[in-house]
Scaffold this active site. Structure first.
Site, PDB file in Angstrom:
ATOM      1  N   CYS A 277      -0.868  -2.008  -2.911  1.00 14.66           N
ATOM      2  CA  CYS A 277      -1.886  -1.687  -1.903  1.00 14.66           C
ATOM      3  C   CYS A 277      -2.002  -2.737  -0.796  1.00 14.66           C
ATOM      4  CB  CYS A 277      -3.233  -1.452  -2.567  1.00 14.66           C
ATOM      5  SG  CYS A 277      -3.956  -2.902  -3.398  1.00 14.66           S
ATOM      6  N   HIS A 335      -8.615  -2.915  -4.466  1.00 12.79           N
ATOM      7  CA  HIS A 335      -7.762  -2.038  -3.670  1.00 12.79           C
ATOM      8  C   HIS A 335      -7.956  -2.396  -2.198  1.00 12.79           C
ATOM      9  CE1 HIS A 335      -5.348   1.279  -2.444  1.00 12.79           C
ATOM     10  NE2 HIS A 335      -6.341   1.889  -1.831  1.00 12.79           N
ATOM     11  N   ASP A 358      -6.063   4.277   4.918  1.00 14.48           N
ATOM     12  CA  ASP A 358      -5.457   3.791   3.682  1.00 14.48           C
ATOM     13  C   ASP A 358      -4.018   4.290   3.592  1.00 14.48           C
ATOM     14  OD1 ASP A 358      -4.817   2.899   1.190  1.00 14.48           O
ATOM     15  OD2 ASP A 358      -6.604   3.674   0.203  1.00 14.48           O
TER      16      ASP A 358
END
Length: 687
Positions: A277, A335, A358
Site C-alpha cells: 500500500c 493502510h 487509493d
C-alpha cells in the site's frame, strides 16, 4: 509590397519560464509550463522584423493524436492586445530590430500534456508556417482560476515541489516514519508520467476523448489511481503480500518512486514487482505532484477492507480464539492512500479541497481497480453517494468489527473485543517540517459526539448505533516501552473485574508474527491458564514472555508481533477478546556527511549501524538515494559478516546537482535485520 516575413529561429526561454513556472528542474532540455499563466517566447526573424501594420501572426497549439477545437485539444489564435484568462492568447511585450518578444498563455482549464506550437505568418498574399517547438503543459496550483489552486504558498511548496517526505507505518501506538524519495523532478520522470497517461485503457479506446478530459484533475487523478497498479492494464506496480519476493523486489526495500518508474519504462511498461500500500501511494504521489496536483500520502491505522459495503468486518474464530481461515475482509495494521487538492464541480458545493485516492488494488470501481477521488469532507459527513467510492473509504475509517466464536455444536456466539477500533491516528507529514500531523479530525467527528451519531445515522451505520453491552470484566494487553529488535520481552494481559461477584476464567495468551496486512505468521509465545479467579472489584496482570529465538526467523519486514488474550468465563461460556500489535524498533542508522555541501562538488556520506543481535549479520548492504544528491541509487556491500555488538560502516560518494534542502535516504539489509531505514537532511549551497 513588403517582403515576406521569415522566421530564423524561436527561443522558448527555458531558464526564465522554468523559474516563473516553478519548473526549473524540468526545463533543462524542454519547455514545461503551467496553465493559466503566461510564458515567454522570443521570435528571431531573418531579413526584416515584424511590422504590425503589414504582417499577421497566428499561432496554433495542438495536443494528442487527433486534436480538435471541439475537444479543446487544438486552438488557433492571433495576436491580442491583452492576455485572457479563459482562452489561448499571444501578446507582444517587446520588439527590437528583428527580435519579437511575446507572452503566450493557456487557459486555466486547458488539457494538460505535450503540445506542439506552430506559427503562421501572412504578409499581403504571401504566407508561411513554422514549427516553433514543443512544450508540456501542467496543472497550476498557483493560478486562482485552476481547479487545483491552493492558496497557501507553504502548502504549494510542500505538496507540489518537495521531492522528499515521510510515509507512516508501525502501529497506532508506535508510529514510525519511513523516509521516501518522491523525486518528481528527477530525469525522465515527467516523460514517464505522460507515458503512463498515454497507455491507460481510456486513451487506447478513445484517444481524442481521453486527451480532452485531461483538463480535469478529477479525471486525471482517477486514471493515475488505476494506472499505478497493474491489475487491469499496463500499470506500474504488481502487489504482493505473501512474503515471497524472490522474482522481484521486497516492497520494504524501495527507497523512492524514481527507480520504480524508470524500471517500468525501461521494460516496456511491464509491471514492476512488487508493491504494497505505501509503495502504491508513494508512486501515485510522485505522478500527481509531477503533473502539478497538490498531493500527500496519508496513513490510516486499523484500516478496514470492507468487500460488501455493509460497514462490518466479521471474524469467525474457533474455541481458542484463532481465526478459522484467511479471509479477504480484514483489518490492516495500517493502510496508505493519497489525498489530492482540487475542486469538485461534479458535486455539491463544500466538497472542494482534499480528495482521497487509493491506488492499491482492493475492490473494483466502475469495473476497474481504482478508488476515488472522493471528498474527505463527504467521508466525515457520512455522505455515501458522493463520487467516487465513498462507501469503501468510509468503511476504511469507520467499519465495525464483530468476532464470532464457533461452538463445538457448530453454533456461534458473539464475543466482546474492545481493543480494536477502526480508523485511528490518520497521519501525514506536516507542511514544511519533518513531523507527523494527525488529520483524523478531517475524516471523523470526535467519538461519542452528537455529530458522530448523525453521521452514522446518515450512513445507515446500524452497527455503530447499536448499544454496546458492558460485561463488567475488561482486558487490555500492556507492554513496556522501548521494545527493540533482537531482545526478549514481556507482555501482560491486564484484567479487571468491576462486578461485586467472584468470576472464574480460562485465559489463553498467545503471540504471532504478523504482516502489515494483518496476516498471522507462526506462533512465538503461548500461555494457557485453565483456572483464573478474579475476586470482586479486583485486577490481575498476567505476563507472557516472548523470546527472540522464537520470533527471529518469522518476523516480516513490518517488525510486528500480534498478542492475543482470550478470556473464557467458565460458568456462562461468555468470551472476551483483546489484541495488540507490537512494533519492534530497529537500530538507528547513523549518517555523517563529509565535505562542504556545494552544488557540483563531491561529498562523502559515511553511514553506519551497530548490530544489536546476539548473532552475526551476513549479506549486509547499505543502499542510498536522494533527489538532487544522487543520479541513481547507490549500493555498498559489506564484504564480511558483522559480529554481534560490532559496527557496519561504509563511505559512499555523492555529487549534488541542485541547491537547497535534500534528504539522503538510506536502507540497510542483511540476513537477520531487514529494511532498516534512515535519513539525513543535507543543505546544498551554490557552486
Amino acid at each position: 509590397m513588403a517582403e515576406e516575413l521569415v522566421l530564423e529561429r524561436c527561443d522558448l526561454e527555458l531558464e526564465d519560464n522554468g523559474r516563473d513556472h516553478h519548473t526549473a528542474d524540468l526545463c533543462q532540455e524542454k519547455l514545461v509550463v503551467r496553465r493559466g499563466q503566461p510564458f515567454r517566447v522570443t521570435l528571431h526573424f531573418q531579413g526584416r522584423g515584424y511590422e504590425a501594420s503589414v504582417d499577421s501572426l497566428t499561432f496554433n497549439v495542438t495536443t494528442g493524436p487527433a486534436p480538435s477545437e471541439e475537444a479543446g485539444t487544438k486552438a488557433r489564435f492571433p495576436l491580442s492586445e491583452a492576455m485572457k484568462e479563459d482562452a489561448w492568447t499571444a501578446v507582444v511585450v517587446g520588439q527590437q530590430d528583428g527580435v519579437l518578444s511575446l507572452q503566450l498563455g493557456a487557459p486555466a482549464h486547458a488539457p494538460i500534456g505535450l503540445y506542439r506550437l506552430s506559427l503562421e505568418t501572412s504578409t499581403g498574399y504571401q504566407g508561411s508556417s513554422f514549427m516553433l517547438g514543443r512544450f508540456i503543459l501542467l496543472f497550476n496550483t498557483w493560478c486562482p482560476a485552476d481547479a487545483v489552486y491552493l492558496e497557501a504558498e507553504e502548502a504549494r511548496q510542500e505538496f507540489v515541489l518537495t521531492q522528499q517526505g515521510f510515509i507512516y507505518q508501525g502501529t497506532a501506538r508506535f508510529i514510525k516514519g519511513l523516509p521516501w524519495n518522491f523525486g518528481q523532478f528527477e530525469d525522465e520522470i515527467l516523460d514517464i508520467c505522460l507515458m503512463l497517461l498515454d497507455v491507460n485503457p481510456k486513451f487506447l479506446k478513445d484517444a481524442s476523448r481521453d486527451c480532452s478530459r485531461r483538463s480535469s484533475p478529477v479525471y486525471v487523478s482517477r486514471v493515475v489511481s488505476a494506472m499505478v497498479n497493474c491489475n487491469d492494464d499496463q500499470g506500474v506496480l504488481q502487489g504482493r503480500w505473501d512474503n515471497n519476493y524472490g522474482d522481484g523486489v521486497n516492497p520494504m526495500l524501495w527507497l523512492g518512486s524514481v527507480d520504480i518508474l524508470r524500471l517500468w519504462k525501461t521494460h516496456g511498461c511491464q509491471r514492476v514487482k512488487y508493491g504494497q500500500c505505501w509503495v502504491f501511494a508513494a508512486v501515485a504521489c510522485t505522478v500527481l505532484r509531477c503533473l502539478g496536483i497538490s498531493t500527500r500520502v496519508v496513513t490510516n491505522y486499523n484500516s478496514a477492507h470492507d468487500q460488501n459495503s455493509n460497514l462490518l468486518i466479521e471474524y469467525f474464530r474457533n474455541k481458542f480464539g484463532e481465526i478459522e481461515k484467511d479471509k479477504s475482509e480484514m483489518i490492516w495494521n495500517f493502510h496508505c492512500w493519497v489525498e489530492s487538492w482540487m475542486t469538485r464541480p461534479d458535486l455539491q458545493p463544500g466538497y472542494e479541497g482534499w480528495q482521497a485516492l487509493d491506488p492499491t488494488p482492493q475492490e473494483k470501481s466502475e469495473g476497474t481497480y481504482c478508488c476515488g477521488p472522493v471528498p474527505v469532507r463527504a467521508i466525515k459527513e457520512g455522505d455515501l453517494v458522493a463520487k467516487y467510492d465513498a462507501p469503501f473509504v468510509f468503511a476504511e475509517v469507520n467499519a465495525d468489527v464483530i468476532d464470532w466464536i464457533r461452538q463445538d455444536d457448530g453454533s456461534v456466539r458473539k464475543t466482546v473485543n474492545r481493543s480494536l477500533v477502526v480508523g485511528l491516528k490518520i497521519s501525514t507529514k506536516s507542511v514544511g517540517q519533518d513531523e507527523r500531523e494527525d488529520i483524523t479530525h478531517t475524516y471523523k467527528y470526535p467519538e461519542g459526539s452528537p455529530e458522530e451519531r448523525q453521521v452514522f445515522t446518515r450512513a445507515n451505520h446500524l452497527n455503530k448505533l447499536a448499544e454496546k453491552e458492558e460485561p463488567g470484566v475488561a482486558m487490555r494487553i500492556r507492554v513496556g516501552s522501548g521494545l527493540n529488535m533482537g531482545g526478549d520481552f514481556d507482555v501482560f494481559a491486564f484484567i479487571t473485574n468491576t462486578t461485586s461477584e467472584s468470576r472464574s476464567f480460562r485465559l489463553l495468551l498467545c503471540a504471532h508474527t504478523v504482516s502489515s496486512k494483518g496476516v498471522l505468521g507462526p506462533q512465538c509465545g503461548h500461555k494457557d491458564l485453565l483456572s483464573l479467579t478474579l475476586e470482586p472489584s479486583s485486577e490481575k496482570s498476567i505476563p507472557l514472555r516472548i523470546l527472540y529465538s522464537e520470533y527471529c526467523d518469522y518476523l516480516t519486514e513490518s517488525n510486528l508481533i500480534r498478542v492475543r488474550g482470550f478470556l473464557i468465563e467458565l460458568a456462562t461460556k461468555t468470551y472476551l477478546l483483546a489484541e495488540r500489535d507490537i512494533y519492534l524498533e530497529n537500530p538507528e542508522i547513523k549518517i555523517r556527511v563529509l565535505g562542504e555541501p556545494k552544488k557540483h562538488r563531491k561529498l562523502v556520506a559515511e553511514v553506519s549501524l551497530w548490530n544489536p543481535l546476539s548473532v552475526p549479520l551476513a549479506d549486509c548492504a547499505f543502499t542510498l538515494e536522494g533527489a538532487g544528491l544522487t543520479k541513481e541509487k547507490k549500493v555498498a556491500q559489506i564484504p564480511s559478516p558483522v559480529e554481534a555488538g560490532k559496527e557496519a560502516k561504509v563511505k559512499v560518494d555523492l555529487l549534488p546537482s541542485h541547491e537547497g534542502l535534500h534528504k539522503l535516504v538510506v536502507n540497510f539489509e542483511s540476513n537477520k535485520l531487514k529494511a532498516v531505514k534512515g535519513y539525513r537532511n543535507v543543505i546544498i549551497g551554490p557552486a
